[in-house]
Design a protein around this motif. Structure first.
Motif, PDB file in Angstrom:
ATOM      1  N   LEU A  53       0.837  -1.203   0.000  1.00  0.00           N
ATOM      2  CA  LEU A  53       0.000   0.000   0.000  1.00  0.00           C
ATOM      3  C   LEU A  53       0.870   1.252   0.000  1.00  0.00           C
ATOM      4  CD1 LEU A  53      -2.885  -0.802   2.524  1.00  0.00           C
ATOM      5  CD2 LEU A  53      -3.007  -0.731   0.030  1.00  0.00           C
ATOM      6  N   GLN A  54       1.913   1.255   0.805  1.00  0.00           N
ATOM      7  CA  GLN A  54       2.804   2.416   0.862  1.00  0.00           C
ATOM      8  C   GLN A  54       3.496   2.617  -0.475  1.00  0.00           C
ATOM      9  OE1 GLN A  54       6.276   3.268   0.698  1.00  0.00           O
ATOM     10  NE2 GLN A  54       5.527   5.328   1.029  1.00  0.00           N
ATOM     11  N   ILE A 108       2.018   6.896  -6.619  1.00  0.00           N
ATOM     12  CA  ILE A 108       0.964   7.772  -7.132  1.00  0.00           C
ATOM     13  C   ILE A 108       1.252   9.221  -6.750  1.00  0.00           C
ATOM     14  CG2 ILE A 108      -1.484   8.393  -6.900  1.00  0.00           C
ATOM     15  CD1 ILE A 108      -2.015   5.325  -6.644  1.00  0.00           C
ATOM     16  N   LEU A 109       1.594   9.451  -5.495  1.00  0.00           N
ATOM     17  CA  LEU A 109       1.912  10.809  -5.049  1.00  0.00           C
ATOM     18  C   LEU A 109       3.152  11.356  -5.753  1.00  0.00           C
ATOM     19  CD1 LEU A 109       1.241  10.512  -1.221  1.00  0.00           C
ATOM     20  CD2 LEU A 109      -0.103  11.793  -2.889  1.00  0.00           C
ATOM     21  N   ALA A 110       4.150  10.527  -5.925  1.00  0.00           N
ATOM     22  CA  ALA A 110       5.409  10.981  -6.518  1.00  0.00           C
ATOM     23  C   ALA A 110       5.228  11.358  -7.990  1.00  0.00           C
ATOM     24  CB  ALA A 110       6.479   9.903  -6.376  1.00  0.00           C
ATOM     25  N   VAL A 111       4.576  10.515  -8.757  1.00  0.00           N
ATOM     26  CA  VAL A 111       4.444  10.798 -10.190  1.00  0.00           C
ATOM     27  C   VAL A 111       3.423  11.898 -10.460  1.00  0.00           C
ATOM     28  CG1 VAL A 111       5.225   8.499 -10.882  1.00  0.00           C
ATOM     29  CG2 VAL A 111       2.785   8.959 -10.672  1.00  0.00           C
ATOM     30  N   GLN A 145      18.252   2.083  10.408  1.00  0.00           N
ATOM     31  CA  GLN A 145      17.362   1.067  10.977  1.00  0.00           C
ATOM     32  C   GLN A 145      17.201  -0.160  10.077  1.00  0.00           C
ATOM     33  OE1 GLN A 145      15.872   1.274  14.078  1.00  0.00           O
ATOM     34  NE2 GLN A 145      17.092   3.113  14.374  1.00  0.00           N
ATOM     35  N   GLY A 146      17.470   0.008   8.792  1.00  0.00           N
ATOM     36  CA  GLY A 146      17.337  -1.113   7.859  1.00  0.00           C
ATOM     37  C   GLY A 146      15.890  -1.447   7.521  1.00  0.00           C
ATOM     38  N   THR A 147      15.003  -0.470   7.655  1.00  0.00           N
ATOM     39  CA  THR A 147      13.590  -0.687   7.342  1.00  0.00           C
ATOM     40  C   THR A 147      13.103   0.400   6.389  1.00  0.00           C
ATOM     41  OG1 THR A 147      12.856   0.666   9.207  1.00  0.00           O
ATOM     42  CG2 THR A 147      13.160  -1.681   9.627  1.00  0.00           C
ATOM     43  N   ALA A 148      11.839   0.332   6.027  1.00  0.00           N
ATOM     44  CA  ALA A 148      11.145   1.374   5.259  1.00  0.00           C
ATOM     45  C   ALA A 148      11.728   1.582   3.870  1.00  0.00           C
ATOM     46  CB  ALA A 148      11.109   2.683   6.044  1.00  0.00           C
ATOM     47  N   GLY A 149      12.080   0.496   3.208  1.00  0.00           N
ATOM     48  CA  GLY A 149      12.638   0.594   1.857  1.00  0.00           C
ATOM     49  C   GLY A 149      11.683   1.221   0.861  1.00  0.00           C
ATOM     50  N   ALA A 150      10.411   0.837   0.917  1.00  0.00           N
ATOM     51  CA  ALA A 150       9.423   1.404  -0.007  1.00  0.00           C
ATOM     52  C   ALA A 150       9.252   2.896   0.251  1.00  0.00           C
ATOM     53  CB  ALA A 150       8.085   0.674   0.129  1.00  0.00           C
ATOM     54  N   PHE A 151       9.216   3.290   1.515  1.00  0.00           N
ATOM     55  CA  PHE A 151       9.086   4.696   1.854  1.00  0.00           C
ATOM     56  C   PHE A 151      10.294   5.473   1.360  1.00  0.00           C
ATOM     57  CE2 PHE A 151       9.795   8.177   4.985  1.00  0.00           C
ATOM     58  CZ  PHE A 151       8.726   8.968   4.612  1.00  0.00           C
ATOM     59  N   PHE A 152      11.475   4.930   1.551  1.00  0.00           N
ATOM     60  CA  PHE A 152      12.694   5.585   1.087  1.00  0.00           C
ATOM     61  C   PHE A 152      12.661   5.777  -0.429  1.00  0.00           C
ATOM     62  CE2 PHE A 152      17.053   5.070  -0.595  1.00  0.00           C
ATOM     63  CZ  PHE A 152      17.584   6.279  -0.161  1.00  0.00           C
ATOM     64  N   ALA A 153      12.282   4.731  -1.153  1.00  0.00           N
ATOM     65  CA  ALA A 153      12.276   4.799  -2.622  1.00  0.00           C
ATOM     66  C   ALA A 153      11.273   5.824  -3.131  1.00  0.00           C
ATOM     67  CB  ALA A 153      11.969   3.421  -3.204  1.00  0.00           C
ATOM     68  N   THR A 154      10.046   5.742  -2.642  1.00  0.00           N
ATOM     69  CA  THR A 154       9.018   6.651  -3.152  1.00  0.00           C
ATOM     70  C   THR A 154       9.245   8.078  -2.676  1.00  0.00           C
ATOM     71  OG1 THR A 154       7.494   6.078  -1.338  1.00  0.00           O
ATOM     72  CG2 THR A 154       7.294   4.833  -3.391  1.00  0.00           C
ATOM     73  N   ASN A 155       9.755   8.254  -1.483  1.00  0.00           N
ATOM     74  CA  ASN A 155      10.023   9.610  -0.998  1.00  0.00           C
ATOM     75  C   ASN A 155      11.184  10.242  -1.748  1.00  0.00           C
ATOM     76  OD1 ASN A 155       8.994  11.448   1.234  1.00  0.00           O
ATOM     77  ND2 ASN A 155      11.213  11.671   1.364  1.00  0.00           N
ATOM     78  N   THR A 156      12.159   9.442  -2.134  1.00  0.00           N
ATOM     79  CA  THR A 156      13.275   9.967  -2.911  1.00  0.00           C
ATOM     80  C   THR A 156      12.785  10.456  -4.271  1.00  0.00           C
ATOM     81  OG1 THR A 156      14.848   8.538  -1.755  1.00  0.00           O
ATOM     82  CG2 THR A 156      15.547   9.429  -3.887  1.00  0.00           C
ATOM     83  N   ILE A 157      11.873   9.720  -4.877  1.00  0.00           N
ATOM     84  CA  ILE A 157      11.277  10.166  -6.145  1.00  0.00           C
ATOM     85  C   ILE A 157      10.527  11.481  -5.925  1.00  0.00           C
ATOM     86  CG2 ILE A 157       9.586   9.616  -7.938  1.00  0.00           C
ATOM     87  CD1 ILE A 157      10.305   6.620  -7.404  1.00  0.00           C
TER      88      ILE A 157
END
Length: 95
Positions: free
Chosen positions: A8-9, A15-18, A62-74
């Motif tokens: 979901l994230q 969607i938010l990034a693009v 922390q080694g977590t939140a990979g999806a958040f990192f990827a989409t937030n970087t975009i």
């Protein structure tokens, strides 16, 4: 269950990034930004900068939140591009 929320994230974040892309294209084509609020665009960008700092911490420390990192970087890159273009064309139009 965690995978479901990660998905979901990822979907929501993409969607938010693009969502910035059509506006960036319009700015480049028209070179018109007088209808923009630079305070609003700047506030969004600053908020994303802070979220990116948090995403970097979560992913690399922390080694977590990979999806958040990827989409937030975009989002960081695209909102920064929009912020830059608005300020670039704003200054050119005021001359």
């Amino acid at each position: 269950m965690l995978q479901f929320f990660n998905m979901l994230q990822l979907i929501g974040g993409l969607i938010l990034a693009v969502g910035y892309i059509p506006q960036i294209i319009k700015i480049i084509k028209t070179k018109s930004v007088r209808d923009f609020s630079r305070i609003y665009i700047g506030g969004i960008f600053i908020g994303i900068v802070f979220m990116e700092a948090y995403a970097i911490y979560m992913f690399f420390v922390q080694g977590t939140a990979g999806a958040f990192f990827a989409t937030n970087t975009i989002s960081f890159i695209l909102s920064g591009t929009e912020f830059f273009l608005v300020n670039l064309y704003w200054n050119r139009q005021s001359k």
